[in-house]
Design a protein around this motif. Structure first.
Motif, PDB file in Angstrom:
ATOM      1  N   ALA A  55       0.794  -1.239   0.000  1.00  0.00           N
ATOM      2  CA  ALA A  55       0.000   0.000   0.000  1.00  0.00           C
ATOM      3  C   ALA A  55       0.820   1.279   0.000  1.00  0.00           C
ATOM      4  CB  ALA A  55      -1.018   0.006   1.143  1.00  0.00           C
ATOM      5  N   THR A  57       2.266   4.320  -2.059  1.00  0.00           N
ATOM      6  CA  THR A  57       1.695   4.949  -3.254  1.00  0.00           C
ATOM      7  C   THR A  57       2.646   5.965  -3.869  1.00  0.00           C
ATOM      8  OG1 THR A  57       0.630   6.652  -1.904  1.00  0.00           O
ATOM      9  CG2 THR A  57      -0.651   4.674  -2.392  1.00  0.00           C
ATOM     10  N   SER A  70      -6.014   3.700  -3.944  1.00  0.00           N
ATOM     11  CA  SER A  70      -6.157   2.883  -2.743  1.00  0.00           C
ATOM     12  C   SER A  70      -6.512   1.470  -3.171  1.00  0.00           C
ATOM     13  CB  SER A  70      -7.231   3.455  -1.815  1.00  0.00           C
ATOM     14  OG  SER A  70      -8.497   3.475  -2.465  1.00  0.00           O
ATOM     15  N   ARG A  71      -6.407   0.547  -2.235  1.00  0.00           N
ATOM     16  CA  ARG A  71      -6.746  -0.835  -2.568  1.00  0.00           C
ATOM     17  C   ARG A  71      -7.504  -1.466  -1.416  1.00  0.00           C
ATOM     18  NH1 ARG A  71      -1.524  -3.692  -4.275  1.00  0.00           N
ATOM     19  NH2 ARG A  71      -2.974  -5.433  -4.589  1.00  0.00           N
ATOM     20  N   ASN A  73      -7.937  -5.242  -0.541  1.00  0.00           N
ATOM     21  CA  ASN A  73      -7.570  -6.612  -0.923  1.00  0.00           C
ATOM     22  C   ASN A  73      -8.689  -7.607  -0.638  1.00  0.00           C
ATOM     23  OD1 ASN A  73      -5.045  -5.873  -1.910  1.00  0.00           O
ATOM     24  ND2 ASN A  73      -4.059  -6.137   0.093  1.00  0.00           N
ATOM     25  N   VAL A  78      -8.812  -2.173  -6.724  1.00  0.00           N
ATOM     26  CA  VAL A  78      -8.015  -0.958  -6.552  1.00  0.00           C
ATOM     27  C   VAL A  78      -8.826   0.205  -7.094  1.00  0.00           C
ATOM     28  CG1 VAL A  78      -5.954   0.280  -7.347  1.00  0.00           C
ATOM     29  CG2 VAL A  78      -5.778  -2.092  -6.588  1.00  0.00           C
ATOM     30  N   CYS A  95      -5.875  -0.005 -15.873  1.00  0.00           N
ATOM     31  CA  CYS A  95      -5.137  -0.506 -14.720  1.00  0.00           C
ATOM     32  C   CYS A  95      -4.251  -1.664 -15.156  1.00  0.00           C
ATOM     33  CB  CYS A  95      -6.046  -0.897 -13.562  1.00  0.00           C
ATOM     34  SG  CYS A  95      -7.105  -2.306 -13.823  1.00  0.00           S
TER      35      CYS A  95
END
Length: 119
Positions: A55, A57, A70-71, A73, A78, A95
């Motif tokens: 995470a 960035t 942001s992600r 999981n 994402v 992406c």
């Protein structure tokens, strides 16, 4: 194998916001770094933002302070939150998920989603 599906693009006025999603198949998505690229009309594809498996960035200078990657999981997704959009942000957004394993780059792309910002 990882399959990526982008969504959330559309037409918005300058100053508006959009949130792009990149949904992935595969249970090991959390091990991949993910990048958002864009390709505007007559332009080369450029890296917009990326997020590592842990995470961290990074952003290109022109979107810093306006875009947030942001992600989630647990959801294998994402996001790219885009605020204060400008006509120069108009592009197809893609992406890309990748990881480097034993010197081999494992990379996957989505089909892209169109973002159009009107002035």
């Amino acid at each position: 194998q990882v399959q990526l599906v982008e969504s959330g693009g559309g037409l918005v006025q300058a100053g508006g916001s959009l949130r792009l999603s990149c949904a992935a198949s595969g249970s090991i998505f959390s091990l991949y770094a993910v990048c958002w690229y864009r390709q505007g009309p007559g332009k080369q594809r450029e890296l917009v933002a990326d997020i590592t498996s842990t995470a961290n960035t990074n952003y290109r200078d022109s979107v810093k302070g306006r875009f947030t990657i942001s992600r989630d999981n647990a959801e294998n997704t994402v996001y790219l939150q885009m605020n204060s959009l400008k006509p120069g942000d108009t592009a197809v957004y893609y992406c890309n998920a990748y990881r480097v394993l034993g010197g081999h780059v494992d990379s996957y792309w989505g089909q892209g989603t169109q973002v159009t910002v009107s002035s």
